[in-house]
Design a protein around this motif. Structure first.
Motif, mmCIF file in Angstrom:
data_model
loop_
_atom_site.group_PDB
_atom_site.id
_atom_site.type_symbol
_atom_site.label_atom_id
_atom_site.label_comp_id
_atom_site.label_asym_id
_atom_site.label_seq_id
_atom_site.Cartn_x
_atom_site.Cartn_y
_atom_site.Cartn_z
ATOM 1 N N MET A 199 0.775 -1.281 -0.060
ATOM 2 C CA MET A 199 -0.102 0.075 0.056
ATOM 3 C C MET A 199 1.003 1.138 0.081
ATOM 4 O O MET A 199 1.548 1.646 0.964
ATOM 5 C CB MET A 199 -0.819 0.092 1.359
ATOM 6 N N VAL A 200 0.947 1.890 -1.159
ATOM 7 C CA VAL A 200 1.679 3.049 -1.120
ATOM 8 C C VAL A 200 0.690 4.229 -0.767
ATOM 9 O O VAL A 200 -0.465 4.479 -1.267
ATOM 10 C CB VAL A 200 2.105 3.353 -2.693
ATOM 11 N N GLU A 201 1.245 4.988 0.180
ATOM 12 C CA GLU A 201 0.551 6.294 1.037
ATOM 13 C C GLU A 201 1.349 7.476 1.297
ATOM 14 O O GLU A 201 2.578 7.326 0.785
ATOM 15 C CB GLU A 201 -0.046 5.620 2.283
ATOM 16 N N GLN A 202 0.833 8.225 1.490
ATOM 17 C CA GLN A 202 1.486 9.627 1.947
ATOM 18 C C GLN A 202 0.615 10.226 3.148
ATOM 19 O O GLN A 202 -0.418 10.176 3.190
ATOM 20 C CB GLN A 202 1.735 10.685 0.819
ATOM 21 N N PRO A 203 1.317 11.022 4.053
ATOM 22 C CA PRO A 203 0.714 11.767 4.806
ATOM 23 C C PRO A 203 -0.359 12.638 4.279
ATOM 24 O O PRO A 203 -0.054 13.436 3.597
ATOM 25 C CB PRO A 203 1.848 12.610 5.494
ATOM 26 N N GLY A 204 -1.337 12.918 5.107
ATOM 27 C CA GLY A 204 -2.563 13.850 4.831
ATOM 28 C C GLY A 204 -3.406 13.180 3.657
ATOM 29 O O GLY A 204 -4.605 13.857 3.120
ATOM 30 N N CYS A 205 -3.145 11.926 3.204
ATOM 31 C CA CYS A 205 -3.807 11.318 2.268
ATOM 32 C C CYS A 205 -5.617 10.863 2.716
ATOM 33 O O CYS A 205 -5.621 9.872 3.678
ATOM 34 C CB CYS A 205 -3.424 10.206 1.618
ATOM 35 N N ALA A 206 -6.452 11.657 2.618
ATOM 36 C CA ALA A 206 -7.753 11.314 3.161
ATOM 37 C C ALA A 206 -8.269 9.862 2.545
ATOM 38 O O ALA A 206 -8.910 9.087 3.636
ATOM 39 C CB ALA A 206 -8.801 12.369 2.720
ATOM 40 N N TYR A 207 -7.900 9.533 1.422
ATOM 41 C CA TYR A 207 -8.259 8.151 1.088
ATOM 42 C C TYR A 207 -7.598 6.926 1.897
ATOM 43 O O TYR A 207 -8.359 5.967 2.040
ATOM 44 C CB TYR A 207 -8.351 7.901 -0.419
ATOM 45 N N CYS A 208 -6.360 7.219 2.067
ATOM 46 C CA CYS A 208 -5.656 6.336 2.787
ATOM 47 C C CYS A 208 -6.042 6.343 4.338
ATOM 48 O O CYS A 208 -6.312 5.064 4.580
ATOM 49 C CB CYS A 208 -3.869 6.768 2.963
#
Length: 121
Positions: A25-34
């Motif tokens: 799972m590629v994610e990033q800080p602040g990602c609402a969908y994550c």
């Protein structure tokens, strides 16, 4: 079959079942969908047949792929779910629009790209 072969070779059961297929799972800080995925899917993921078949690895978008993992192409959106086998991408899903969409699409991705067999209800 793998377990039987491993036992015949004298390899212990604990080391015989090693998941080669994983879900990154590629994610990033602040990602609402994550965050939505974390709320709706993450608590149950490792308890499902899909989660046991393809354990989850998390990766930060800005950090690139985890060590030993190769993506087929650049990741531009988060979350992006990358199915890997022996560290190499075999399929991906980009985005998350809810659990009603995630589970059937993910199950189909597993069925079409691995030897995963869904549990019969």
């Amino acid at each position: 079959m793998v377990l039987a072969a491993a036992l015949a070779l004298g390899i212990g059961a604990a080391s015989a079942v090693v998941a080669e297929v994983k879900l990154v799972m590629v994610e990033q800080p602040g990602c609402a969908y994550c965050a939505a995925w974390d709320d709706q899917i993450a608590p149950a993921y490792d308890k499902t047949a899909e989660g046991q078949f393809a354990p989850l690895i998390r990766a930060d978008l800005q950090m690139g792929p985890p060590e030993g993992v190769t993506y087929a192409r650049r990741v531009n959106f988060t979350p992006t779910f990358i199915l890997i086998d022996d560290g190499v991408e075999i399929a991906r899903m980009e985005g998350y629009v809810g659990e009603d969409f995630f589970w059937p699409v993910y199950a189909k991705l597993l069925e079409e790209n691995t030897d995963f067999e869904p549990a019969l209800n």
